[in-house]
Design a protein around this motif. Structure first.
Motif, PDB file in Angstrom:
ATOM      1  N   ARG A  24      41.185  37.622  31.509  1.00  0.00           N
ATOM      2  CA  ARG A  24      41.464  36.799  32.694  1.00  0.00           C
ATOM      3  C   ARG A  24      42.569  37.414  33.533  1.00  0.00           C
ATOM      4  NH1 ARG A  24      41.234  32.462  29.118  1.00  0.00           N
ATOM      5  NH2 ARG A  24      43.514  32.393  29.099  1.00  0.00           N
ATOM      6  N   TYR A  25      43.615  37.902  32.871  1.00  0.00           N
ATOM      7  CA  TYR A  25      44.753  38.489  33.581  1.00  0.00           C
ATOM      8  C   TYR A  25      44.319  39.731  34.343  1.00  0.00           C
ATOM      9  CZ  TYR A  25      49.213  40.935  34.223  1.00  0.00           C
ATOM     10  OH  TYR A  25      50.282  41.618  34.747  1.00  0.00           O
ATOM     11  N   LYS A  26      43.552  40.602  33.699  1.00  0.00           N
ATOM     12  CA  LYS A  26      43.119  41.828  34.361  1.00  0.00           C
ATOM     13  C   LYS A  26      42.227  41.514  35.562  1.00  0.00           C
ATOM     14  CE  LYS A  26      41.922  45.433  31.989  1.00  0.00           C
ATOM     15  NZ  LYS A  26      41.248  46.330  31.033  1.00  0.00           N
ATOM     16  N   ALA A  27      41.413  40.477  35.449  1.00  0.00           N
ATOM     17  CA  ALA A  27      40.502  40.137  36.532  1.00  0.00           C
ATOM     18  C   ALA A  27      41.222  39.529  37.734  1.00  0.00           C
ATOM     19  CB  ALA A  27      39.434  39.165  36.034  1.00  0.00           C
ATOM     20  N   SER A  28      42.367  38.909  37.487  1.00  0.00           N
ATOM     21  CA  SER A  28      43.054  38.195  38.567  1.00  0.00           C
ATOM     22  C   SER A  28      44.311  38.902  39.062  1.00  0.00           C
ATOM     23  CB  SER A  28      43.437  36.792  38.100  1.00  0.00           C
ATOM     24  OG  SER A  28      44.341  36.854  36.991  1.00  0.00           O
ATOM     25  N   ALA A  29      44.788  39.911  38.337  1.00  0.00           N
ATOM     26  CA  ALA A  29      46.051  40.572  38.710  1.00  0.00           C
ATOM     27  C   ALA A  29      45.911  41.285  40.047  1.00  0.00           C
ATOM     28  CB  ALA A  29      46.471  41.551  37.625  1.00  0.00           C
ATOM     29  N   LYS A  30      46.927  41.127  40.891  1.00  0.00           N
ATOM     30  CA  LYS A  30      46.931  41.769  42.209  1.00  0.00           C
ATOM     31  C   LYS A  30      47.712  43.082  42.224  1.00  0.00           C
ATOM     32  CE  LYS A  30      44.747  38.447  44.412  1.00  0.00           C
ATOM     33  NZ  LYS A  30      44.456  37.554  43.259  1.00  0.00           N
ATOM     34  N   GLY A  31      48.503  43.321  41.180  1.00  0.00           N
ATOM     35  CA  GLY A  31      49.313  44.537  41.133  1.00  0.00           C
ATOM     36  C   GLY A  31      49.285  45.160  39.751  1.00  0.00           C
ATOM     37  N   PRO A  32      50.334  45.896  39.393  1.00  0.00           N
ATOM     38  CA  PRO A  32      50.392  46.534  38.069  1.00  0.00           C
ATOM     39  C   PRO A  32      50.374  45.491  36.954  1.00  0.00           C
ATOM     40  CG  PRO A  32      52.071  47.417  39.546  1.00  0.00           C
ATOM     41  CD  PRO A  32      51.504  46.234  40.228  1.00  0.00           C
ATOM     42  N   LEU A  33      49.798  45.856  35.828  1.00  0.00           N
ATOM     43  CA  LEU A  33      49.771  44.976  34.663  1.00  0.00           C
ATOM     44  C   LEU A  33      51.081  45.128  33.901  1.00  0.00           C
ATOM     45  CD1 LEU A  33      46.112  45.701  33.440  1.00  0.00           C
ATOM     46  CD2 LEU A  33      46.915  43.936  35.014  1.00  0.00           C
TER      47      LEU A  33
ATOM     48  N   ALA B 106      53.184  35.177  32.386  1.00  0.00           N
ATOM     49  CA  ALA B 106      53.094  34.185  33.451  1.00  0.00           C
ATOM     50  C   ALA B 106      51.655  33.712  33.636  1.00  0.00           C
ATOM     51  CB  ALA B 106      53.636  34.763  34.756  1.00  0.00           C
ATOM     52  N   ASN B 107      50.701  34.642  33.521  1.00  0.00           N
ATOM     53  CA  ASN B 107      49.298  34.280  33.669  1.00  0.00           C
ATOM     54  C   ASN B 107      48.857  33.325  32.556  1.00  0.00           C
ATOM     55  OD1 ASN B 107      46.207  34.995  33.014  1.00  0.00           O
ATOM     56  ND2 ASN B 107      46.600  35.314  35.193  1.00  0.00           N
ATOM     57  N   ILE B 108      49.307  33.598  31.329  1.00  0.00           N
ATOM     58  CA  ILE B 108      48.954  32.726  30.197  1.00  0.00           C
ATOM     59  C   ILE B 108      49.547  31.341  30.395  1.00  0.00           C
ATOM     60  CG2 ILE B 108      49.311  32.330  27.728  1.00  0.00           C
ATOM     61  CD1 ILE B 108      49.092  35.311  27.298  1.00  0.00           C
ATOM     62  N   ARG B 109      50.803  31.273  30.825  1.00  0.00           N
ATOM     63  CA  ARG B 109      51.458  29.979  30.997  1.00  0.00           C
ATOM     64  C   ARG B 109      50.781  29.173  32.113  1.00  0.00           C
ATOM     65  NH1 ARG B 109      55.700  28.383  28.555  1.00  0.00           N
ATOM     66  NH2 ARG B 109      56.206  26.963  30.264  1.00  0.00           N
ATOM     67  N   THR B 110      50.351  29.851  33.167  1.00  0.00           N
ATOM     68  CA  THR B 110      49.622  29.149  34.236  1.00  0.00           C
ATOM     69  C   THR B 110      48.321  28.575  33.696  1.00  0.00           C
ATOM     70  OG1 THR B 110      50.572  30.580  35.937  1.00  0.00           O
ATOM     71  CG2 THR B 110      48.552  29.412  36.496  1.00  0.00           C
ATOM     72  N   TRP B 111      47.626  29.348  32.893  1.00  0.00           N
ATOM     73  CA  TRP B 111      46.381  28.879  32.298  1.00  0.00           C
ATOM     74  C   TRP B 111      46.650  27.705  31.350  1.00  0.00           C
ATOM     75  CZ3 TRP B 111      41.434  29.495  33.308  1.00  0.00           C
ATOM     76  CH2 TRP B 111      40.484  29.138  32.347  1.00  0.00           C
ATOM     77  N   MET B 112      47.735  27.775  30.608  1.00  0.00           N
ATOM     78  CA  MET B 112      48.075  26.687  29.687  1.00  0.00           C
ATOM     79  C   MET B 112      48.294  25.376  30.442  1.00  0.00           C
ATOM     80  SD  MET B 112      50.681  28.742  27.163  1.00  0.00           S
ATOM     81  CE  MET B 112      51.340  27.263  26.403  1.00  0.00           C
ATOM     82  N   THR B 113      49.004  25.439  31.575  1.00  0.00           N
ATOM     83  CA  THR B 113      49.307  24.217  32.311  1.00  0.00           C
ATOM     84  C   THR B 113      48.106  23.713  33.106  1.00  0.00           C
ATOM     85  OG1 THR B 113      50.216  25.541  34.139  1.00  0.00           O
ATOM     86  CG2 THR B 113      51.759  24.745  32.488  1.00  0.00           C
TER      87      THR B 113
END
Length: 490
Positions: A288-297, A304-311
């Motif tokens: 999910r993170y790789k598909a949505s990231a706009k810049g460097p991983l 931050a991506n995991i925490r957003t998904w959690m909430t």
């Protein structure tokens, strides 16, 4: 309904209140002086022992008596609501609610009587008329356990193991180390209570008690406060960090890029726990993170991506399930919660005790109010028709697979109601003003005995905007509002 409730009563008590009670009560004051005369620590250490005994006993009393009482009160509340629904219906001149037997009222009262008797059963022990059993052990063994905990020879819970704080202590500046050693020589148990506090309020209270009478300079007090902060954080991190298990988890990660991100990250509370306990969920989160990231991983971006998904997903999922099991006004649940809260459509559909159809959207948000609920507004007609078609298809399947199956008439009526409301809404003229359209939809819904409701089972929503209220939307509580933790917390 909650499971076993552990209240932690002792941890919620202000330790200053215990100190004041010990000074004011002759028996407690005598206990402190007696123990102080026979121990090397004197009255100060005896007072700390008394505080430990009171806190621990209160914890155990809460576990043995108060926790079960809360569970029993929840059952009483459910029984009370069931009785009230029957009585309200009768007092209005109606029959008992559909699907409810007249004899059920007597059964409810019998259950209420039994629950009330059980609720008062601990009274004798709490008033001192009967012995209190706080442990399955012999009282002498229980008392020795309390002493051992205070002395630090054992830890509560038996298998509990404290993290090694020596590296964190070694990294403290010399002044902070000196302040810690000075206080440890005077009151080691008090110092440990500060470092091991589980909340900021408990730490503040324990630190306030510890600082009294130590004779520290302002500089030493500042060093002490900084040191206990550092050690407390190291302790919390130590409970979650497990280098051995993390190393094994890293070896199991085939994706080198993901492995490097996890290894470089410092988040032991989310990313490392996923790597250790749920590698499949970690791989899904990475995709999910790789598909949505706009810049460097980066490790920080991944966290931050995991925490957003959690909430957004985790809280929403739990909110739907909690709402489904907390709405006592519903007699039949036609559409239950699922694990796809981010997909379009309604969240829950049910039939109330009065036969009205409830269409529900859970909004487990931080905000106190909601101004948008597209599932119940813009997409209402489509969602009503889609849900009704799904229910009709399911009834057809049951008729095919179970020849003797006879659907509940209320379910059949609900399907007709939802399709009829959808058709009437779709026939409204396109040129209506917002106010006129809202009034027309509300009239349609009322005519079809259909309610639109918002819940916030895992959020803080208590009201809706005027525009939503004009459509007939209301917030239905599912229990007490529980404040969400601060943003960005662990």
């Amino acid at each position: 309904m909650t499971g076993k409730v552990r209240l932690g009563v002792g941890r919620r008590l202000d330790t200053a209140a215990i100190s004041a009670a010990a000074r004011a009560n002759p028996r407690l004051r005598g206990f402190v002086h007696t123990v102080g005369r026979h121990s090397r620590g004197g009255d100060r250490r005896a007072a700390a022992l008394l505080e430990h005994l009171i806190l621990r006993v209160l914890d155990d009393v809460g576990d043995v008596y108060a926790g079960p009482a809360i569970t029993r009160l929840e059952r009483i509340q459910v029984l009370r609501e069931n009785v009230a629904a029957i009585l309200d219906s009768v007092l209005r001149g109606d029959d008992v609610p559909p699907g409810v037997r007249v004899s059920a009222l007597g059964d409810y009262f019998d259950h209420l009587d039994a629950e009330m008797r059980d609720l008062s059963s601990p009274r004798g022990g709490l008033l001192g008329d009967e012995p209190i059993r706080l442990s399955g052990d012999d009282p002498t063994v229980y008392a020795q356990t309390l002493i051992d905990e205070f002395e630090g020879t054992t830890a509560p819970g038996g298998g509990h193991t404290e993290p090694d704080l020596r590296p964190a202590f070694a990294g403290l500046p010399a002044g902070q180390q000196a302040a810690m050693r000075k206080v440890a020589a005077e009151d080691p148990a008090g110092l440990w209570r500060v470092v091991s506090s589980e909340s900021e309020a408990a730490k503040t209270a324990a630190l306030r008690d510890l600082e009294q009478g130590l004779g520290l300079t302002d500089a030493e007090l500042a060093d002490l406060r900084a040191a206990v902060d550092t050690l407390g954080k190291a302790r919390s991190r130590g409970f979650h960090a497990d280098p051995v298990r993390l190393a094994a988890a890293l070896e199991r990660i085939a994706d080198k890029e993901l492995r490097d991100i996890v290894a470089a990250g410092t988040d032991v509370w989310v990313v490392h726990q996923l790597a250790i306990h749920n590698p499949a969920a970690l791989a899904d989160a990475w995709a999910r993170y790789k598909a949505s990231a706009k810049g460097p991983l980066t490790p920080g971006g991944f966290r931050a991506n995991i925490r957003t998904w959690m909430t957004h997903w985790g809280r929403a999922t739990q909110g739907e399930f909690t709402a489904a099991f907390s709405l006592n006004a519903l007699d039949i649940l036609l559409k239950g919660p699922d694990y796809r809260p981010n997909e379009g459509g309604t969240d829950l559909v049910g039939i109330g005790h009065d036969g009205w159809v409830w269409v529900i959207d859970d909004k487990s948000h931080r905000a106190a109010g909601v101004s948008s609920a597209t599932a119940l507004t813009k997409n209402l007609a489509k969602n009503l028709r889609d849900d009704a078609d799904t229910f009709r298809t399911e009834l057809a399947r049951w008729r095919t697979e179970v020849p003797d199956f006879v659907p509940d008439e209320r379910v059949v009526d609900a399907i007709i109601t939802m399709r009829g409301a959808a058709a009437d809404i779709e026939r409204l003229p396109a040129g209506l003003s917002d106010a006129a359209r809202a009034a027309a939809i509300r009239k349609i819904l009322t005519g079809h005995r259909l309610r639109l409701r918002v819940t916030s089972a895992m959020g803080e929503v208590v009201d809706v905007s005027d525009a939503l209220r004009d459509l007939g939307l209301r917030v239905t509580p599912t229990g007490p509002t529980i404040p969400l933790p601060p943003r960005g917390g662990r």
